[in-house]
Scaffold this active site. Structure first.
Site, mmCIF file in Angstrom:
data_model
loop_
_atom_site.group_PDB
_atom_site.id
_atom_site.type_symbol
_atom_site.label_atom_id
_atom_site.label_comp_id
_atom_site.label_asym_id
_atom_site.label_seq_id
_atom_site.Cartn_x
_atom_site.Cartn_y
_atom_site.Cartn_z
ATOM 1 N N ALA A 308 0.837 -1.203 0.000
ATOM 2 C CA ALA A 308 0.000 0.000 0.000
ATOM 3 C C ALA A 308 0.869 1.249 0.000
ATOM 4 O O ALA A 308 1.876 1.313 0.705
ATOM 5 C CB ALA A 308 -0.909 -0.003 1.225
ATOM 6 N N PHE A 309 0.477 2.223 -0.804
ATOM 7 C CA PHE A 309 1.021 3.577 -0.720
ATOM 8 C C PHE A 309 -0.030 4.389 0.049
ATOM 9 O O PHE A 309 -0.941 4.966 -0.548
ATOM 10 C CB PHE A 309 1.243 4.158 -2.115
ATOM 11 C CG PHE A 309 2.481 3.654 -2.812
ATOM 12 C CD1 PHE A 309 3.521 4.516 -3.093
ATOM 13 C CD2 PHE A 309 2.604 2.330 -3.174
ATOM 14 C CE1 PHE A 309 4.674 4.061 -3.729
ATOM 15 C CE2 PHE A 309 3.739 1.863 -3.814
ATOM 16 C CZ PHE A 309 4.779 2.722 -4.093
ATOM 17 N N ASP A 310 0.104 4.406 1.366
ATOM 18 C CA ASP A 310 -0.980 4.940 2.196
ATOM 19 C C ASP A 310 -1.231 6.425 1.958
ATOM 20 O O ASP A 310 -2.320 6.916 2.248
ATOM 21 C CB ASP A 310 -0.674 4.700 3.676
ATOM 22 C CG ASP A 310 -0.846 3.240 4.064
ATOM 23 O OD1 ASP A 310 -1.441 2.499 3.266
ATOM 24 O OD2 ASP A 310 -0.388 2.841 5.143
ATOM 25 N N ALA A 392 -7.103 1.590 7.671
ATOM 26 C CA ALA A 392 -7.601 0.220 7.841
ATOM 27 C C ALA A 392 -7.201 -0.305 9.220
ATOM 28 O O ALA A 392 -7.731 0.135 10.238
ATOM 29 C CB ALA A 392 -7.125 -0.678 6.711
ATOM 30 N N TYR A 394 -4.114 -0.101 10.730
ATOM 31 C CA TYR A 394 -3.021 0.589 11.428
ATOM 32 C C TYR A 394 -3.388 2.015 11.815
ATOM 33 O O TYR A 394 -4.181 2.674 11.139
ATOM 34 C CB TYR A 394 -1.779 0.657 10.529
ATOM 35 C CG TYR A 394 -0.662 -0.261 10.982
ATOM 36 C CD1 TYR A 394 0.196 0.106 12.006
ATOM 37 C CD2 TYR A 394 -0.475 -1.498 10.398
ATOM 38 C CE1 TYR A 394 1.220 -0.718 12.428
ATOM 39 C CE2 TYR A 394 0.548 -2.344 10.803
ATOM 40 C CZ TYR A 394 1.391 -1.951 11.820
ATOM 41 O OH TYR A 394 2.393 -2.774 12.232
ATOM 42 N N GLU A 395 -2.785 2.479 12.913
ATOM 43 C CA GLU A 395 -2.813 3.887 13.286
ATOM 44 C C GLU A 395 -1.409 4.467 13.163
ATOM 45 O O GLU A 395 -0.433 3.819 13.552
ATOM 46 C CB GLU A 395 -3.296 4.080 14.734
ATOM 47 C CG GLU A 395 -4.766 4.362 14.885
ATOM 48 C CD GLU A 395 -5.619 3.135 14.614
ATOM 49 O OE1 GLU A 395 -6.789 3.297 14.252
ATOM 50 O OE2 GLU A 395 -5.122 2.006 14.768
ATOM 51 N N TYR A 396 -1.359 5.685 12.629
ATOM 52 C CA TYR A 396 -0.100 6.411 12.520
ATOM 53 C C TYR A 396 -0.263 7.764 13.194
ATOM 54 O O TYR A 396 -1.119 8.563 12.805
ATOM 55 C CB TYR A 396 0.288 6.630 11.053
ATOM 56 C CG TYR A 396 0.498 5.362 10.271
ATOM 57 C CD1 TYR A 396 1.708 4.672 10.330
ATOM 58 C CD2 TYR A 396 -0.522 4.837 9.466
ATOM 59 C CE1 TYR A 396 1.901 3.508 9.615
ATOM 60 C CE2 TYR A 396 -0.333 3.672 8.747
ATOM 61 C CZ TYR A 396 0.880 3.001 8.821
ATOM 62 O OH TYR A 396 1.063 1.846 8.108
ATOM 63 N N ASP A 602 18.320 25.896 -5.266
ATOM 64 C CA ASP A 602 17.274 25.693 -4.268
ATOM 65 C C ASP A 602 17.032 24.203 -4.022
ATOM 66 O O ASP A 602 15.981 23.654 -4.371
ATOM 67 C CB ASP A 602 15.978 26.376 -4.714
ATOM 68 C CG ASP A 602 14.951 26.463 -3.591
ATOM 69 O OD1 ASP A 602 15.233 25.991 -2.467
ATOM 70 O OD2 ASP A 602 13.850 26.989 -3.839
#
Length: 694
Positions: A308-310, A392, A394-396, A602
Site C-alpha cells: 500500500a502507498f498509504d 484500515a 493501522y494507526e499512525y 534551491d
C-alpha cells in the site's frame, strides 16, 4: 485548521485551506464546465487548495502582491477511473485548466471503501454463500478491509488500465465489539471500484480451511480485570499555555510556525522561523510526509498483492482521526479542525484534526561545577503539533516537536492492529514469513517506509535558493606520523552537487549525517557556513529484490536521502498517481536527469526512514507504540547555546513519594492511610512554577 464558512481573501493567508463555501463553489464551477463541454457525469476524487508558487509566496511575504486563490481538483468520469485534473480560479470564478490523463488512476477515497465493502458483504451472492457454507450465521458477523492492489501480476492485474481495483481481506466478528483480526477468513474478493462489481474471488486454501474462532480483544468492555494501582498523573497549566494562535500561525517561545492540511499529506508545516537577536530567521519553507510504502513479506497468493502507498493511494488527510481531549493529548490544548470534500463535492469537517500543546522534555542542559559544587540546570519543554490517522488496521501518529534549543524533531508513532491471515497448513506453528499471534492466525512481516519532503530555508530570504547539501562523516586517520597512537579521527565533509549521485544511505559506523548549509552566512567564531543538520535514525530501507515490481514501484525507498533542485511539479516521491501503477516515476526517476544541486538551485531534501516489523506476539491483539523519525539540529546557526537564556525554575507541584502516598515500609507496602489522603490533595492542587533566587 482554522475552519470557517468563508475565507476573507483580503486578510487570509494564501496557504489557508479552502473554506466550506469555497469547496461548494469549486464543485459548482466544475459541474457547470463539465456539462458545458459535454463531459457527462463527473465524480469528485479530491478538492483542495492549489498552493501558490514559491516565488508568489515569497513575494507576498515581502509585502508585494497577493497570489490568486486557486483550487486543484481531481475528477473521474465513471465507470472510468482515469483522473481529470482541474484548476479553478476562485477570484475569477472560472475553470482555468481541464486536463484528462490516460494510463494512470485516481486515488481511492473513503466513499469507495464503504461502497465496495458494502456490496461485497451484502449484495454478492457468491461471497454470501461462501460465508454461509463456512458456518457463519449472518453477514452481520462479517467485516472487510479494503486494500489497493499491488500489481505484481501485470498481465492479470492491469488488463484494463481504466479500472481501480480493491482487494478485500475478510474477517469474522463474534460480537459487535469483537476484534476482527483474531478471525481472518480465507477469501479475498477482487472488486472494481467504479462498477462496484466483484471480478474474482481468490483463496489461498485448497480444501476446508480452519475457522479461527477464539476471541482476542482490546475493547475496554471486553478486557478485564484492569489494573487498580495507577494513581492520577495530571498535567495542569493554571496560567494557560505559552503559545498563541492567530488563524493557522503559531507563536511559541521564539518559534513562528504556520500549518496547513491537505487531503494527501495531512499536516503540512510552513514558514518555520526562529526569533534570534531581534530578527526572524527562516529555517524551513515547507515540510511534510510526502509518501509512505507498506510492503509485505508474504509470498503466498493472493496475499502477495499487499503493498500500500498509504499517502498516494489513499490520502492521510481524509483518514485523519478526530482527537479526544485528555486522552490523545494532555495539558492545555488547542485544536485545529480540517475540511475535506466527498465524492459529491460536498465539504465534511474533521473536528480536532490537529492537536497543539506543550509538554515537558526533560533536562535541556546541566552542569555542576566540581570545585564549588554549584549546579546549574535547566528543564526543557517542547511544542508538539500532532495528528493521528487510521489506515484500515493501522494507526499512525505524526508528531512535529519544536525545542527551546532550536531543534526540530519528527516522530511517527505506529500502533493499531497487525494485518492477519489464516495460517497455511504448511506453516504449522512456525510460519516462514510471519508470526503466529493466535491459533491459526498469522501476522506477516512487513515494512513501513516514510519519505519526508524538506524544503529548507536556512537563513535564506529567497526560501533556500542559495543552500547547499553536504554529507558529513567521522573518518579515522590511518596510523602514522599524523596519528602515532591510532586514535585520531576527523570530520569529513563532501558537498552534494549533482542529483544523480545524491542518493545516500545511512551509515552508523561513520556517524553519517547531512547538512543543509548557507554558504552566504558564516558563523562568527567557527567561520563555517551556518547550517541545520539532518540526523537520521539507523533504519532499514526497502527489502525487495532489484527489478521486482515492489522495487520498481517503491524505488523512492531504496535510499535514505535524495536531493533534487526545486521544482513546482515534483511534490510526491512515489509519483503523482501510484495506484496500481508500475511506472510510478517519482524521485528515483527525477534524479536520473543529472541536474545540478549546487548553490543557486534551491535544493529539496527527501529523507526516507521507517520500520521493518518482524511481528511479536506482544503486538496482538493491539500493538504497543513503535516510533521512527529524525532530527533537524542547528550547526553554527546560533552564536551559542540558544537555550542559555532559559530561566532557573522549580516545579513546586513535585513532591516526594512519601509526601504523596505515604512512606514505603521495609516490605514495600504503603505507609499510614493518612499519607494517601494528603498525597491526593497534593496531586489535585494546581502546580506553579517558581523562580529560583540565589
Amino acid at each position: 485548521m482554522a475552519v470557517s464558512d468563508t475565507v476573507d481573501s483580503a486578510t487570509s493567508h494564501p496557504l489557508d485551506p479552502l473554506s466550506a463555501v469555497e469547496i461548494h463553489r469549486v464543485a459548482e464551477l466544475c459541474r457547470a464546465y463539465a456539462e458545458q463541454h459535454g463531459c457527462g457525469p463527473i465524480r469528485f476524487n479530491t478538492i483542495g487548495l492549489k498552493e501558490p508558487t514559491k516565488a508568489a509566496l515569497l513575494a507576498f511575504e515581502a509585502g508585494k502582491s497577493r497570489p490568486p486563490r486557486v483550487a486543484e481538483v481531481v475528477l473521474t468520469q465513471p465507470p472510468k477511473s482515469n483522473p481529470i485534473e482541474v484548476d479553478v480560479d476562485l477570484g475569477a470564478e472560472a475553470v482555468t485548466s481541464f486536463q484528462k490523463l490516460d494510463g494512470v488512476l485516481a486515488s481511492v477515497i473513503l466513499d469507495d471503501f464503504f461502497d465496495v465493502g458494502e456490496i461485497a458483504l451484502k449484495s454478492a451472492p457468491e461471497v454470501i454463500k461462501l460465508c454461509t457454507d463456512f458456518g457463519i450465521p449472518s453477514m452481520d458477523h462479517v467485516a472487510i478491509d479494503c486494500w489497493p492492489m499491488h500489481p505484481v501480476q501485470i498481465e492479470n492485474d492491469l488488463a484494463d488500465s481504466t479500472q481501480r481495483r480493491i482487494m478485500g481481506l475478510m474477517y469474522y466478528r463474534s460480537t459487535d465489539l469483537d476484534n476482527i483480526y483474531a478471525h481472518p477468513l480465507p477469501w479475498v474478493p477482487i472488486m472494481d471500484v467504479s462498477t462496484k462489481k466483484i471480478i474474482q474471488i481468490d483463496c489461498a486454501w485448497k480444501g476446508q480451511p480452519p475457522f479461527a474462532k477464539q476471541d482476542f480483544n482490546y475493547h475496554h468492555k471486553l478486557v478485564g480485570p484492569t489494573r487498580t494501582d495507577i494513581k492520577p498523573l495530571n498535567i495542569l497549566q493554571p496560567e494557560g499555555p505559552s503559545f498563541s494562535v492567530e488563524g493557522n500561525l503559531i507563536k511559541w517561545q521564539k518559534w513562528h510556525i504556520r500549518i496547513g492540511f491537505t487531503w494527501r499529506e495531512g499536516l503540512v508545516i510552513y514558514n518555520v522561523n526562529y526569533e534570534d537577536e531581534g530578527r526572524l530567521r527562516p529555517i524551513l519553507f515547507r515540510a511534510s510526509i510526502a509518501e509512505m510504502a507498506v510492503p509485505y513479506a508474504e509470498s503466498q497468493e493472493p496475499f502477495h498483492r499487499r503493498l500500500a502507498f498509504d499517502i498516494g493511494d489513499l490520502g492521510l488527510g481524509v483518514l485523519t482521526n478526530s482527537l479526544e481531549l485528555g486522552c490523545d493529548c494532555l495539558g492545555s490544548i488547542h485544536y485545529f479542525d480540517a475540511l475535506m470534500a466527498n465524492s459529491k463535492g460536498e465539504p465534511f469537517e474533521i473536528k480536532k484534526a490537529v492537536c497543539l500543546h506543550e509538554e515537558d522534555a526533560g533536562i535541556v542542559w546541566k552542569h555542576t561545577e566540581l570545585r564549588t559544587m554549584h549546579p546549574e540546570s535547566r528543564r526543557s519543554r517542547r511544542l508538539v503539533i500532532s495528528t493521528m490517522a487510521t489506515v484500515a488496521n493501522y494507526e499512525y501518529g505524526f508528531n512535529w516537536y519544536f525545542g527551546q534549543d532550536g531543534t526540530i524533531e519528527h516522530e511517527v508513532k505506529l500502533t493499531g492492529e497487525v494485518s492477519t491471515t489464516l495460517a497455511s497448513p504448511a506453516d504449522g506453528t512456525n510460519p516462514k514469513h510471519g508470526t503466529m499471534v493466535a491459533p491459526n492466525v498469522v501476522a506477516a512481516y512487513h515494512q513501513h517506509l516514510f519519505c519526508a519532503r524538506l524544503d529548507m530555508a536556512v537563513d535564506d530570504p529567497e526560501g533556500g535558493k542559495g543552500l547547499v547539501v553536504s554529507e558529513v562523516e567521522a573518518e579515522l586517520l590511518p596510523a602514522g606520523k599524523d596519528n602515532p597512537w591510532g586514535n585520531a579521527f576527523v570530520k569529513k565533509e563532501t558537498d552534494l552537487v549533482d542529483e544523480s549521485t545524491s542518493g545516500r544511505i545511512v551509515d552508523c559506523l561513520k556517524a553519517r549525517f547531512w547538512k543543509i548549509k548557507n554558504p552566504a552566512v558564516c558563523h562568527e567564531y567557527s567561520g563555517h557556513p551556518i547550517a541545520y543538520k539532518l540526523m537520521p535514525a539507523n533504519t532499514q530501507l526497502l527489502l525487495a529484490q532489484p527489478g521486482t515490481t515492489t522495487a520498481v514501484r517503491a524505488s523512492f525507498a531504496t535510499k535514505s536521502l535524495w536531493v533534487t533542485p526545486y521544482s513546482e511539479e515534483e511534490r510526491f516521491p512515489g509519483g503523482n498517481y501510484p495506484l496500481q501503477n508500475v511506472d510510478t516515476g517519482g524521485v528515483a526517476e527525477w534524479v536520473k536527469q543529472g541536474r545540478s544541486i549546487a548553490a543557486g538551485t534551491d535544493p529539496v531534501v527527501w529523507h526516507v526512514y521507517g520500520a521493518t516489523h518482524l511481528v511479536r506476539p506482544e503486538d496482538f491483539p493491539v500493538m504497543p507504540v513503535e516510533t521512527v523519525g529524525f532530527h533537524l539540529k542547528p550547526v553554527g546557526f546560533f552564536k551559542h547555546n540558544p537555550a542559555l537564556d532559559l530561566p532557573r525554575t522549580i516545579n513546586t507541584a513535585s513532591k516526594l513519594a512519601s509526601q504523596c502516598c505515604g512512606a514505603l515500609s521495609a516490605n514495600g507496602q504503603n505507609g499510614h492511610a493518612s499519607g494517601h489522603a494528603n498525597g491526593h490533595a497534593a496531586i489535585l492542587a494546581e502546580p506553579r512554577v517558581a523562580t529560583i533566587e540565589e
